[in-house]
Design a protein around this motif. Structure first.
Motif, PDB file in Angstrom:
ATOM      1  N   UNK A   1     -25.508-111.741  10.982  1.00  0.00           N
ATOM      2  CA  UNK A   1     -24.620-110.887  10.178  1.00  0.00           C
ATOM      3  C   UNK A   1     -25.400-109.740   9.545  1.00  0.00           C
ATOM      4  N   UNK A   2     -26.634-110.020   9.150  1.00  0.00           N
ATOM      5  CA  UNK A   2     -27.467-108.989   8.527  1.00  0.00           C
ATOM      6  C   UNK A   2     -27.878-107.921   9.546  1.00  0.00           C
ATOM      7  N   UNK A   3     -28.301-108.359  10.724  1.00  0.00           N
ATOM      8  CA  UNK A   3     -28.743-107.407  11.752  1.00  0.00           C
ATOM      9  C   UNK A   3     -27.586-106.541  12.257  1.00  0.00           C
ATOM     10  N   UNK A   4     -26.438-107.170  12.462  1.00  0.00           N
ATOM     11  CA  UNK A   4     -25.307-106.457  13.067  1.00  0.00           C
ATOM     12  C   UNK A   4     -24.347-105.867  12.040  1.00  0.00           C
ATOM     13  N   UNK A   5     -24.494-106.284  10.783  1.00  0.00           N
ATOM     14  CA  UNK A   5     -23.618-105.823   9.688  1.00  0.00           C
ATOM     15  C   UNK A   5     -22.152-106.086  10.013  1.00  0.00           C
ATOM     16  N   UNK A   6     -21.879-107.329  10.362  1.00  0.00           N
ATOM     17  CA  UNK A   6     -20.515-107.755  10.649  1.00  0.00           C
ATOM     18  C   UNK A   6     -20.254-109.069   9.928  1.00  0.00           C
ATOM     19  N   UNK A   7     -19.006-109.521   9.942  1.00  0.00           N
ATOM     20  CA  UNK A   7     -18.647-110.737   9.218  1.00  0.00           C
ATOM     21  C   UNK A   7     -19.114-111.987   9.958  1.00  0.00           C
ATOM     22  N   UNK A   8     -19.099-113.103   9.228  1.00  0.00           N
ATOM     23  CA  UNK A   8     -19.481-114.395   9.817  1.00  0.00           C
ATOM     24  C   UNK A   8     -18.540-114.763  10.964  1.00  0.00           C
ATOM     25  N   UNK A   9     -17.240-114.533  10.790  1.00  0.00           N
ATOM     26  CA  UNK A   9     -16.266-114.872  11.834  1.00  0.00           C
ATOM     27  C   UNK A   9     -16.504-114.062  13.109  1.00  0.00           C
ATOM     28  N   UNK A  10     -16.853-112.785  12.924  1.00  0.00           N
ATOM     29  CA  UNK A  10     -17.134-111.937  14.096  1.00  0.00           C
ATOM     30  C   UNK A  10     -18.372-112.431  14.823  1.00  0.00           C
ATOM     31  N   UNK A  11     -19.388-112.849  14.075  1.00  0.00           N
ATOM     32  CA  UNK A  11     -20.601-113.388  14.688  1.00  0.00           C
ATOM     33  C   UNK A  11     -20.277-114.648  15.483  1.00  0.00           C
ATOM     34  N   UNK A  12     -19.480-115.533  14.917  1.00  0.00           N
ATOM     35  CA  UNK A  12     -19.119-116.775  15.614  1.00  0.00           C
ATOM     36  C   UNK A  12     -18.365-116.473  16.905  1.00  0.00           C
TER      37      UNK A  12
END
Length: 689
Positions: free
Chosen positions: A113-124
């Motif tokens: 989430x930190x590297x991509x600057x996106x939400x946890x749900x988007x990462x999952x």
């Protein structure tokens, strides 16, 4: 957040000129439609984060921009439009996979989430896609509380994935910066590896392509880090003898530098990478190349010439050009490294038919390598051959392209296809198709030959599956008048050769025949026959009393085939595998039905044919093949090649068209009656000659 430079340029274009079209952007920025689509995917994602209406596009390529969006993105809001680079879904997934390969610390959701600057749900959600891609390389992404997210699987497969990722990330506008940040690669390190690669180029007497020169520093940097971390290639299918006996193997020292205790497998892998990397120039190509590879390419070009009726000029020079590409491709294909060869755009419309013909000609290459040549590699072969033909003034596009549509099964279709190709050597015959395949055919063509009427806007010629001499002459004359307004008498090359031999000494018969063929074909639109008729068996040669079975009934279609094939199994003409192949080919396929109540199940020579043969089963009560077909006579065909059984097949086709003889065959009380019918059609063909 901020957009990348390309996306910002597109927004400025739309704000300043709302009437601009997608094609205008493609031309102005020299981009493909796919690249334009990617940028607008990013733009719309960014707009949605700003709660602004997204940009739509019509089928005509016109952009529909909401006035609120235009007002918000006008020059006074320029500062607001410059905020973090947005990655689309594919780019985020590639970044996650690259992190798993090149980062050796514990990775958690927070890192992503930190590297991509996106939400946890988007990462999952992105991790699910990343797992799917990893599985294509026989890899798995697993999570544990102790070690976080890990990429597990064979190191060789992880390297395969790495090659694809570096290739894809270099296409991203900020891909280099991302890779350097994630893998902690210093600029000095990249410059050092690039200098080593240039030294290796000089040692090997070759130049790698610019694309590969850009990739290799990142690839080798990550690989060396993995080696340092103990992520080593274990036992693989890499051929030590083949790889170690190369200049590339000796050059691996230049890449490995001062790294100590490098296992043999790692040296072989670096060697393989160098061997499979595309080059655009090589000083020692002819001496370094695998001899069998050259022979396979020569056979491929000969096959291409035969199928297109085009004589390739300066063939040795084209062969060298092809070798330059095919030598590294050989190693990529053999060791399953072709995933890195991503083709951004499909083959152009201009080369579509040419690509099809090149693919059909790659059989010798596939046979030599041991696996089918992937489409990504044949695209490059098509470009090279297409460019060469254009240079010599040949264009496939201007030639008349024909297809053959035959509902009578594989053997009959091949026969019809071969006869028509000999009858019209000036045409390019693309394919022999079933009616079902014809309805979905994608390539462009000018002429259709078929024994049945077809719904087509192209020129259709109705021709019998088996062409007699008289019909050949009539068909040839009709087609030539339609296309050229004139019909000329055909030539027989063998007859011409015989006349020449009376008055001179022929030093090379086959070369003379080939030259005569191409010369006459270039001057006239005439049929040219090169070969003498191939030796072929008649029905009576192949179906004797011992090959005939008479039964009243069978349980089902499978039983009918197995019983019909029994004599051929007993005589060792076929193997059990051939029966299984026939059953698989016959499943709900009406194209093996060649006449009322007559079926000819068959498979390919490679499926277990030891000797050309036929066997006949008569089923008095008949057997259901499908709801539409009841079969009384099953003739199993086993052919070692495409020639020897053709005469018998033609005789069988004539028999199938004769209602009274077919009825007699279906109700025969003894095998002698069947033999008499077979004898009748064997003699009939001889009388017609």
């Amino acid at each position: 957040m901020q957009l990348d430079d390309r996306s910002n340029n597109f927004i400025n274009e739309l704000v300043s000129n709302p009437n601009i079209k997608s094609k205008d952007l493609e031309r102005k920025y020299n981009l493909s439609r796919r690249q334009i689509d990617y940028s607008f995917e990013k733009i719309n994602y960014w707009l949605s984060t700003k709660n602004l209406p997204v940009i739509e596009r019509t089928r005509q390529g016109v952009f529909l921009v909401d006035p609120v969006t235009i007002q918000t993105l006008s020059p006074q809001s320029e500062d607001d439009a410059q905020m973090v680079k947005i990655l689309n879904e594919d780019e985020r997934v590639n970044t996650i996979l690259f992190m798993l390969i090149s980062n050796f610390e514990e990775l958690s959701i927070v890192h992503f989430t930190s590297q991509l600057e996106i939400s946890k749900n988007t990462v999952l959600s992105d991790l699910k896609r990343a797992k799917h891609i990893a599985s294509k390389y026989d890899l798995a992404i697993q999570y544990s509380r102790r070690e976080g997210y890990l990429l597990q699987g064979k190191e060789f497969n992880i390297r395969r994935l790495l090659l694809s990722l570096v290739h894809l990330m270099l296409e991203m506008s900020n891909g280099k910066e991302l890779m350097e940040s994630i893998a902690r690669i210093e600029q000095t390190e990249l410059i050092d590896i690039r200098n080593r690669i240039e030294i290796i180029e000089n040692e090997l007497g070759m130049k790698f392509t610019d694309e590969k020169i850009d990739m290799m520093p990142y690839v080798f940097s990550v690989i060396l880090k993995r080696i340092h971390e103990g992520k080593l290639i274990k036992q693989t299918s890499m051929d030590y003898q083949q790889l170690s006996d190369t200049k590339e193997y000796r050059a691996t020292e230049g890449i490995l530098g001062d790294v100590e205790d490098i296992p043999l497998e790692e040296r072989l892998y670096i060697t393989l990478h160098l061997l499979s990397t595309n080059v655009y120039w090589s000083e020692h190509l002819t001496t370094d190349v695998i001899p069998e590879l050259t022979l396979a390419l020569e056979k491929m070009l000969t096959l291409f010439e035969k199928s297109t009726c085009i004589v390739i000029q300066n063939k040795p020079q084209l062969l060298n050009k092809l070798l330059l590409h095919v030598k590294p491709a050989y190693y990529r294909i053999k060791y399953h490294l072709t995933e890195v060869m991503e083709i951004e755009d499909p083959i152009s419309e201009e080369f579509k038919e040419l690509h099809h013909l090149v693919k059909k000609s790659t059989a010798p290459l596939s046979q030599f390598i041991g696996v089918k040549v992937p489409d990504s590699e044949t695209v490059y072969l098509t470009m090279l051959i297409g460019g060469w033909l254009t240079k010599q003034g040949e264009k496939i596009q201007t030639k008349i392209k024909a297809i053959v549509v035959c509902p009578k099964g594989v053997s009959v279709s091949r026969l019809m296809f071969g006869e028509l190709r000999e009858l019209f050597p000036e045409f390019i015959f693309l394919d022999s198709l079933s009616i079902r395949a014809f309805k979905n055919y994608q390539l462009d063509y000018d002429v259709v030959f078929s024994p049945v009427y077809l719904d087509t806007e192209k020129k259709l010629y109705i021709a019998n599956s088996f062409l007699g001499q008289e019909e050949k002459s009539r068909l040839r004359k009709q087609v030539m008048i339609d296309f050229h307004g004139i019909a000329l008498q055909g030539f027989k090359i063998r007859d011409m050769k015989a006349i020449i031999s009376k008055h001179s000494t022929i030093h090379n018969e086959e070369l003379l025949i080939k030259d005569l063929y191409h010369y006459i074909n270039a001057l006239n639109d005439v049929p040219v026959e090169i070969s003498d008729p191939a030796p072929s068996y008649s029905l009576r040669d192949l179906i004797s009393n011992s090959n005939i079975n008479l039964v009243d009934r069978v349980d089902d279609w499978e039983s009918a085939i197995r019983l019909a094939a029994t004599p051929l199994i007993e005589q060792q003409c076929i193997t059990e595998n051939y029966i299984e192949a026939m059953l698989e080919n016959c499943t709900d396929d009406p194209y093996i039905i060649i006449g009322k109540g007559l079926a000819i199940p068959h498979a390919g020579p490679e499926d277990g044919v030891n000797q050309t043969a036929m066997s006949l089963l008569r089923i008095k009560e008949g057997v259901k093949f499908s709801e539409d077909y009841t079969i009384h006579v099953v003739v199993v065909i086993a052919a070692v090649d495409k020639d020897k059984h053709i005469k018998a097949l033609m005789q069988l086709m004539k028999l199938s068209a004769h209602k009274k003889d077919m009825e007699q065959l279906a109700t025969a009380s003894d095998s002698e009656t069947i033999e008499q019918i077979i004898e009748k059609y064997s003699k009939k063909e001889e009388t017609e000659k």
